[in-house]
Design a protein around this motif. Structure first.
Motif, PDB file in Angstrom:
ATOM      1  N   ALA A 181      80.403  38.102  49.629  1.00 61.39           N
ATOM      2  CA  ALA A 181      80.495  37.721  51.048  1.00 61.39           C
ATOM      3  C   ALA A 181      81.950  37.614  51.492  1.00 61.39           C
ATOM      4  CB  ALA A 181      79.764  36.406  51.303  1.00 61.39           C
ATOM      5  N   VAL A 182      82.801  37.127  50.613  1.00 59.29           N
ATOM      6  CA  VAL A 182      84.232  37.028  50.912  1.00 59.29           C
ATOM      7  C   VAL A 182      84.826  38.434  51.015  1.00 59.29           C
ATOM      8  CG1 VAL A 182      86.459  36.252  50.009  1.00 59.29           C
ATOM      9  CG2 VAL A 182      84.454  34.752  49.857  1.00 59.29           C
ATOM     10  N   TRP A 183      84.464  39.289  50.078  1.00 64.65           N
ATOM     11  CA  TRP A 183      84.954  40.676  50.086  1.00 64.65           C
ATOM     12  C   TRP A 183      84.617  41.345  51.420  1.00 64.65           C
ATOM     13  CZ3 TRP A 183      87.501  43.185  46.002  1.00 64.65           C
ATOM     14  CH2 TRP A 183      87.719  44.554  46.183  1.00 64.65           C
ATOM     15  N   LEU A 184      83.371  41.189  51.852  1.00 57.74           N
ATOM     16  CA  LEU A 184      82.933  41.818  53.102  1.00 57.74           C
ATOM     17  C   LEU A 184      83.681  41.255  54.312  1.00 57.74           C
ATOM     18  CD1 LEU A 184      79.096  42.013  52.403  1.00 57.74           C
ATOM     19  CD2 LEU A 184      80.767  43.890  52.324  1.00 57.74           C
ATOM     20  N   GLU A 185      83.953  39.960  54.297  1.00 57.59           N
ATOM     21  CA  GLU A 185      84.699  39.344  55.399  1.00 57.59           C
ATOM     22  C   GLU A 185      86.135  39.860  55.445  1.00 57.59           C
ATOM     23  OE1 GLU A 185      85.920  34.908  57.070  1.00 57.59           O
ATOM     24  OE2 GLU A 185      84.410  35.082  55.487  1.00 57.59           O
ATOM     25  N   VAL A 186      86.773  39.940  54.294  1.00 53.52           N
ATOM     26  CA  VAL A 186      88.140  40.469  54.245  1.00 53.52           C
ATOM     27  C   VAL A 186      88.135  41.941  54.649  1.00 53.52           C
ATOM     28  CG1 VAL A 186      90.128  40.958  52.758  1.00 53.52           C
ATOM     29  CG2 VAL A 186      88.883  38.799  52.504  1.00 53.52           C
TER      30      VAL A 186
ATOM     31  N   ARG B 290      72.809  22.154  45.079  1.00 52.38           N
ATOM     32  CA  ARG B 290      74.012  21.312  45.151  1.00 52.38           C
ATOM     33  C   ARG B 290      75.006  21.883  46.160  1.00 52.38           C
ATOM     34  NH1 ARG B 290      77.709  20.739  39.796  1.00 52.38           N
ATOM     35  NH2 ARG B 290      79.501  19.739  40.718  1.00 52.38           N
ATOM     36  N   VAL B 291      75.246  23.188  46.080  1.00 53.46           N
ATOM     37  CA  VAL B 291      76.183  23.832  47.002  1.00 53.46           C
ATOM     38  C   VAL B 291      75.585  23.900  48.407  1.00 53.46           C
ATOM     39  CG1 VAL B 291      77.383  25.991  47.534  1.00 53.46           C
ATOM     40  CG2 VAL B 291      77.413  25.089  45.201  1.00 53.46           C
TER      41      VAL B 291
ATOM     42  N   THR C  26      79.886  22.010  56.608  1.00 49.41           N
ATOM     43  CA  THR C  26      79.770  23.201  57.456  1.00 49.41           C
ATOM     44  C   THR C  26      80.462  24.407  56.810  1.00 49.41           C
ATOM     45  OG1 THR C  26      79.965  21.653  59.317  1.00 49.41           O
ATOM     46  CG2 THR C  26      79.841  23.976  59.854  1.00 49.41           C
ATOM     47  N   LEU C  27      80.044  24.721  55.603  1.00 45.40           N
ATOM     48  CA  LEU C  27      80.631  25.845  54.876  1.00 45.40           C
ATOM     49  C   LEU C  27      79.949  27.144  55.282  1.00 45.40           C
ATOM     50  CD1 LEU C  27      80.817  24.309  51.288  1.00 45.40           C
ATOM     51  CD2 LEU C  27      82.604  24.366  53.037  1.00 45.40           C
ATOM     52  N   HIS C  28      80.739  28.171  55.455  1.00 44.09           N
ATOM     53  CA  HIS C  28      80.209  29.490  55.772  1.00 44.09           C
ATOM     54  C   HIS C  28      79.733  30.183  54.497  1.00 44.09           C
ATOM     55  CE1 HIS C  28      83.012  28.885  59.290  1.00 44.09           C
ATOM     56  NE2 HIS C  28      81.806  28.911  59.809  1.00 44.09           N
ATOM     57  N   HIS C  29      79.110  31.333  54.687  1.00 41.77           N
ATOM     58  CA  HIS C  29      78.496  32.066  53.578  1.00 41.77           C
ATOM     59  C   HIS C  29      79.499  32.359  52.449  1.00 41.77           C
ATOM     60  CE1 HIS C  29      75.191  34.295  51.884  1.00 41.77           C
ATOM     61  NE2 HIS C  29      75.959  35.350  51.717  1.00 41.77           N
TER      62      HIS C  29
ATOM     63  N   ARG D  72      80.453  29.246  50.553  1.00 38.88           N
ATOM     64  CA  ARG D  72      79.375  28.818  49.647  1.00 38.88           C
ATOM     65  C   ARG D  72      79.384  29.656  48.367  1.00 38.88           C
ATOM     66  NH1 ARG D  72      76.175  28.546  54.669  1.00 38.88           N
ATOM     67  NH2 ARG D  72      75.425  30.620  54.171  1.00 38.88           N
ATOM     68  N   GLU D  73      79.541  30.969  48.530  1.00 35.22           N
ATOM     69  CA  GLU D  73      79.569  31.837  47.346  1.00 35.22           C
ATOM     70  C   GLU D  73      80.785  31.535  46.472  1.00 35.22           C
ATOM     71  OE1 GLU D  73      79.095  36.023  47.909  1.00 35.22           O
ATOM     72  OE2 GLU D  73      77.224  35.789  49.020  1.00 35.22           O
ATOM     73  N   ALA D  74      81.926  31.310  47.089  1.00 31.39           N
ATOM     74  CA  ALA D  74      83.138  31.007  46.321  1.00 31.39           C
ATOM     75  C   ALA D  74      82.974  29.699  45.550  1.00 31.39           C
ATOM     76  CB  ALA D  74      84.347  30.938  47.249  1.00 31.39           C
ATOM     77  N   LEU D  75      82.422  28.709  46.199  1.00 31.55           N
ATOM     78  CA  LEU D  75      82.210  27.421  45.538  1.00 31.55           C
ATOM     79  C   LEU D  75      81.222  27.559  44.385  1.00 31.55           C
ATOM     80  CD1 LEU D  75      82.801  24.426  45.433  1.00 31.55           C
ATOM     81  CD2 LEU D  75      81.093  24.080  47.221  1.00 31.55           C
TER      82      LEU D  75
END
Length: 98
Positions: A39-44, A70-71, A79-82, A85-88
């Motif tokens: 999800a981070v890759w796609l955002e970047v 938990r996450v 209020t974490l974005h997608h 959440r994946e990074a965490l």
């Protein structure tokens, strides 16, 4: 300064995008690799695709982890974005991340 060339880190989109805007993404080259959740890759890729093309930084795209309850609870609370959440989740479950 501590030696970090054997350490892995997990990145969220914001730091990757803004470090690239500052032409400072190479500060991450001190680490063995930067794990980037899908999800981070796609955002970047959407906002700053050239950040993913850095040859001095080893960016490793990671499959989408299954986000734990938990996450999910933290995501609601903070209020974490997608991507966050994946990074965490990756930080909490990857065997080489302490």
């Amino acid at each position: 300064m501590a030696k970090t060339d054997h350490l892995l880190i997990v990145a969220d989109a914001g730091p990757l995008i803004h470090l690239d805007e500052l032409s400072a993404l190479d500060v991450l080259s001190d680490y063995a690799a930067v794990l980037v959740p899908n999800a981070v890759w796609l955002e970047v890729q959407q906002h700053r695709p050239q950040a993913l093309l850095q040859i001095n930084v080893k960016l490793i795209r990671q499959a989408t982890p299954i986000v734990s309850d938990r996450v999910k609870a933290m995501a609601v609370l903070y209020t974490l974005h997608h991507g966050e959440r994946e990074a965490l989740e990756l930080c909490l479950t990857h065997p080489l991340i302490c």
